[in-house]
Design a protein around this motif. Structure first.
Motif, PDB file in Angstrom:
ATOM      1  N   GLN A  86       0.839  -1.206   0.000  1.00 52.56           N
ATOM      2  CA  GLN A  86       0.000   0.000   0.000  1.00 52.56           C
ATOM      3  C   GLN A  86       0.872   1.253   0.000  1.00 52.56           C
ATOM      4  O   GLN A  86       0.657   2.176  -0.782  1.00 52.56           O
ATOM      5  N   ARG A  87       1.886   1.265   0.880  1.00 56.96           N
ATOM      6  CA  ARG A  87       2.773   2.438   0.964  1.00 56.96           C
ATOM      7  C   ARG A  87       3.592   2.612  -0.321  1.00 56.96           C
ATOM      8  O   ARG A  87       3.898   3.740  -0.707  1.00 56.96           O
ATOM      9  N   ASN A  88       3.933   1.515  -0.986  1.00 58.21           N
ATOM     10  CA  ASN A  88       4.687   1.604  -2.241  1.00 58.21           C
ATOM     11  C   ASN A  88       3.818   2.061  -3.410  1.00 58.21           C
ATOM     12  O   ASN A  88       4.308   2.675  -4.352  1.00 58.21           O
ATOM     13  N   THR A  89       2.532   1.736  -3.368  1.00 59.00           N
ATOM     14  CA  THR A  89       1.624   2.055  -4.471  1.00 59.00           C
ATOM     15  C   THR A  89       1.095   3.476  -4.406  1.00 59.00           C
ATOM     16  O   THR A  89       0.863   4.114  -5.433  1.00 59.00           O
ATOM     17  N   CYS A  90       0.926   3.997  -3.208  1.00 59.31           N
ATOM     18  CA  CYS A  90       0.361   5.347  -3.033  1.00 59.31           C
ATOM     19  C   CYS A  90       1.102   6.409  -3.857  1.00 59.31           C
ATOM     20  O   CYS A  90       0.455   7.184  -4.567  1.00 59.31           O
ATOM     21  N   PRO A  91       2.450   6.472  -3.840  1.00 54.96           N
ATOM     22  CA  PRO A  91       3.139   7.493  -4.645  1.00 54.96           C
ATOM     23  C   PRO A  91       2.890   7.351  -6.146  1.00 54.96           C
ATOM     24  O   PRO A  91       2.842   8.347  -6.862  1.00 54.96           O
ATOM     25  N   ASP A  92       2.728   6.102  -6.629  1.00 53.47           N
ATOM     26  CA  ASP A  92       2.438   5.900  -8.057  1.00 53.47           C
ATOM     27  C   ASP A  92       1.043   6.402  -8.415  1.00 53.47           C
ATOM     28  O   ASP A  92       0.818   6.914  -9.508  1.00 53.47           O
ATOM     29  N   ILE A  93       0.108   6.243  -7.484  1.00 55.74           N
ATOM     30  CA  ILE A  93      -1.254   6.729  -7.727  1.00 55.74           C
ATOM     31  C   ILE A  93      -1.256   8.266  -7.724  1.00 55.74           C
ATOM     32  O   ILE A  93      -1.871   8.892  -8.576  1.00 55.74           O
ATOM     33  N   CYS A  94      -0.532   8.857  -6.773  1.00 58.00           N
ATOM     34  CA  CYS A  94      -0.485  10.329  -6.683  1.00 58.00           C
ATOM     35  C   CYS A  94       0.339  10.933  -7.817  1.00 58.00           C
ATOM     36  O   CYS A  94       0.021  11.999  -8.316  1.00 58.00           O
ATOM     37  N   GLN A  95       1.415  10.294  -8.194  1.00 56.39           N
ATOM     38  CA  GLN A  95       2.331  10.702  -9.271  1.00 56.39           C
ATOM     39  C   GLN A  95       3.178  11.926  -8.954  1.00 56.39           C
ATOM     40  O   GLN A  95       4.307  12.013  -9.397  1.00 56.39           O
ATOM     41  N   ASP A  96       2.667  12.896  -8.215  1.00 58.19           N
ATOM     42  CA  ASP A  96       3.444  14.110  -7.922  1.00 58.19           C
ATOM     43  C   ASP A  96       3.892  14.172  -6.470  1.00 58.19           C
ATOM     44  O   ASP A  96       4.115  15.245  -5.928  1.00 58.19           O
ATOM     45  N   VAL A 129      -2.474  10.461   0.958  1.00 61.21           N
ATOM     46  CA  VAL A 129      -2.828  11.845   0.618  1.00 61.21           C
ATOM     47  C   VAL A 129      -1.732  12.396  -0.282  1.00 61.21           C
ATOM     48  O   VAL A 129      -0.549  12.346   0.060  1.00 61.21           O
ATOM     49  N   CYS A 130      -2.118  12.886  -1.434  1.00 70.33           N
ATOM     50  CA  CYS A 130      -1.161  13.401  -2.415  1.00 70.33           C
ATOM     51  C   CYS A 130      -0.593  14.747  -1.973  1.00 70.33           C
ATOM     52  O   CYS A 130      -1.129  15.404  -1.083  1.00 70.33           O
ATOM     53  N   ALA A 131       0.497  15.142  -2.622  1.00 65.87           N
ATOM     54  CA  ALA A 131       1.183  16.394  -2.284  1.00 65.87           C
ATOM     55  C   ALA A 131       0.265  17.604  -2.400  1.00 65.87           C
ATOM     56  O   ALA A 131       0.405  18.580  -1.660  1.00 65.87           O
ATOM     57  N   ASP A 132      -0.711  17.538  -3.314  1.00 65.09           N
ATOM     58  CA  ASP A 132      -1.628  18.674  -3.489  1.00 65.09           C
ATOM     59  C   ASP A 132      -2.789  18.659  -2.492  1.00 65.09           C
ATOM     60  O   ASP A 132      -3.687  19.487  -2.550  1.00 65.09           O
ATOM     61  N   GLY A 133      -2.783  17.683  -1.569  1.00 66.12           N
ATOM     62  CA  GLY A 133      -3.825  17.605  -0.543  1.00 66.12           C
ATOM     63  C   GLY A 133      -5.010  16.734  -0.915  1.00 66.12           C
ATOM     64  O   GLY A 133      -5.887  16.491  -0.098  1.00 66.12           O
ATOM     65  N   SER A 134      -5.046  16.243  -2.149  1.00 63.50           N
ATOM     66  CA  SER A 134      -6.167  15.397  -2.570  1.00 63.50           C
ATOM     67  C   SER A 134      -5.994  13.980  -2.029  1.00 63.50           C
ATOM     68  O   SER A 134      -4.881  13.517  -1.789  1.00 63.50           O
ATOM     69  N   THR A 135      -7.116  13.304  -1.837  1.00 58.12           N
ATOM     70  CA  THR A 135      -7.116  11.926  -1.351  1.00 58.12           C
ATOM     71  C   THR A 135      -7.667  11.035  -2.464  1.00 58.12           C
ATOM     72  O   THR A 135      -8.878  11.017  -2.689  1.00 58.12           O
ATOM     73  N   PRO A 136      -6.787  10.327  -3.181  1.00 61.05           N
ATOM     74  CA  PRO A 136      -7.253   9.525  -4.307  1.00 61.05           C
ATOM     75  C   PRO A 136      -8.012   8.278  -3.863  1.00 61.05           C
ATOM     76  O   PRO A 136      -7.798   7.772  -2.759  1.00 61.05           O
ATOM     77  N   ASP A 137      -8.879   7.797  -4.723  1.00 60.21           N
ATOM     78  CA  ASP A 137      -9.570   6.529  -4.480  1.00 60.21           C
ATOM     79  C   ASP A 137      -8.624   5.416  -4.919  1.00 60.21           C
ATOM     80  O   ASP A 137      -8.367   5.247  -6.104  1.00 60.21           O
ATOM     81  N   VAL A 138      -8.086   4.685  -3.963  1.00 61.33           N
ATOM     82  CA  VAL A 138      -7.112   3.639  -4.279  1.00 61.33           C
ATOM     83  C   VAL A 138      -7.789   2.291  -4.583  1.00 61.33           C
ATOM     84  O   VAL A 138      -7.128   1.349  -5.005  1.00 61.33           O
ATOM     85  N   THR A 139      -9.087   2.205  -4.370  1.00 60.46           N
ATOM     86  CA  THR A 139      -9.816   0.942  -4.534  1.00 60.46           C
ATOM     87  C   THR A 139      -9.672   0.310  -5.921  1.00 60.46           C
ATOM     88  O   THR A 139      -9.560  -0.910  -6.016  1.00 60.46           O
ATOM     89  N   PRO A 140      -9.634   1.074  -7.027  1.00 62.18           N
ATOM     90  CA  PRO A 140      -9.511   0.433  -8.340  1.00 62.18           C
ATOM     91  C   PRO A 140      -8.129  -0.140  -8.640  1.00 62.18           C
ATOM     92  O   PRO A 140      -7.932  -0.780  -9.667  1.00 62.18           O
TER      93      PRO A 140
END
Length: 199
Positions: free
Chosen positions: A46-56, A73-84
């Motif tokens: 999960q911790r390894n995948t989060c940066p790839d989902i956020c990308q920035d 939580v991405c650098a811009d403050g958004s919380t992506p839906d990681v479920t997909p």
């Protein structure tokens, strides 16, 4: 001093809560049936995948292997839906929940069909999507550069042709327009001078 520590702790909890990912374990899923080393591996993924989902980059990236609570939580403050996405806590929980569901319906074909129907686990690969996004940006930049270079080259060729045309037409005008009455040597010399002016 103690009051300050309590206040800072409450503030940190408040900030973490405001930025934490909201994910609820599926009804009937038993976290206790998942081995602690496996839960730890899930959190690591999960911790390894989060940066790839956020990308920035990420502002918050954590996971508790005991409860499977996590934050992405991405650098811009958004919380992506990681479920997909694969390799996330929801992905692993979905697969494990399917297994637990099947085990709880050992001789029940209808119950197992329901388990399968409800097991819609993530299928996206965050690493491939991040690479694809980066590649698209690079390709777009390369295409723009190629078009700009091509335009510059075309403009350069056009101006060279125009210059050559202007240079070669000037002697004809200066000499009365009819070049057939002059000798071959003079013509060769004239062409040489014109060529030198182009280059």
């Amino acid at each position: 001093m103690r009051t300050s520590i309590v206040f800072l702790s409450a503030l940190a909890t408040s900030v973490m809560g405001a930025n934490s990912t909201t994910y609820t374990l599926p009804a009937g899923f038993n976290v206790g049936l998942v081995d602690s080393s496996e839960r730890s591996a899930w959190c690591s993924a999960q911790r390894n995948t989060c940066p790839d989902i956020c990308q920035d980059g990420t502002r918050l990236n954590s996971c508790d292997s005991n409860t499977l609570d996590f934050s992405c939580v991405c650098a811009d403050g958004s919380t992506p839906d990681v479920t997909p996405f694969k390799q996330t806590v929801p992905f692993f929980v979905c697969q494990a929940n399917y297994g637990q569901c099947i085990n709880s319906h050992p001789d029940d074909a209808e119950g197992q069909r329901t388990c399968k129907k409800n097991a819609v686990c993530g299928s996206k690969n965050a690493t491939e999507e991040a690479d694809s996004s980066s590649s698209s940006t690079t390709t777009a930049a390369s295409t723009t550069l190629a078009m700009a270079t091509s335009t510059d080259s075309t403009a350069s060729q056009t101006s060279s042709v125009a210059a050559a045309s202007a240079t070669t037409s000037n002697p004809a005008v200066a000499l009365g327009g009819d070049m057939t009455k002059y000798s071959t040597g003079f013509m060769a010399g004239l062409m040489f001078v014109a060529a030198r002016m182009i280059l």
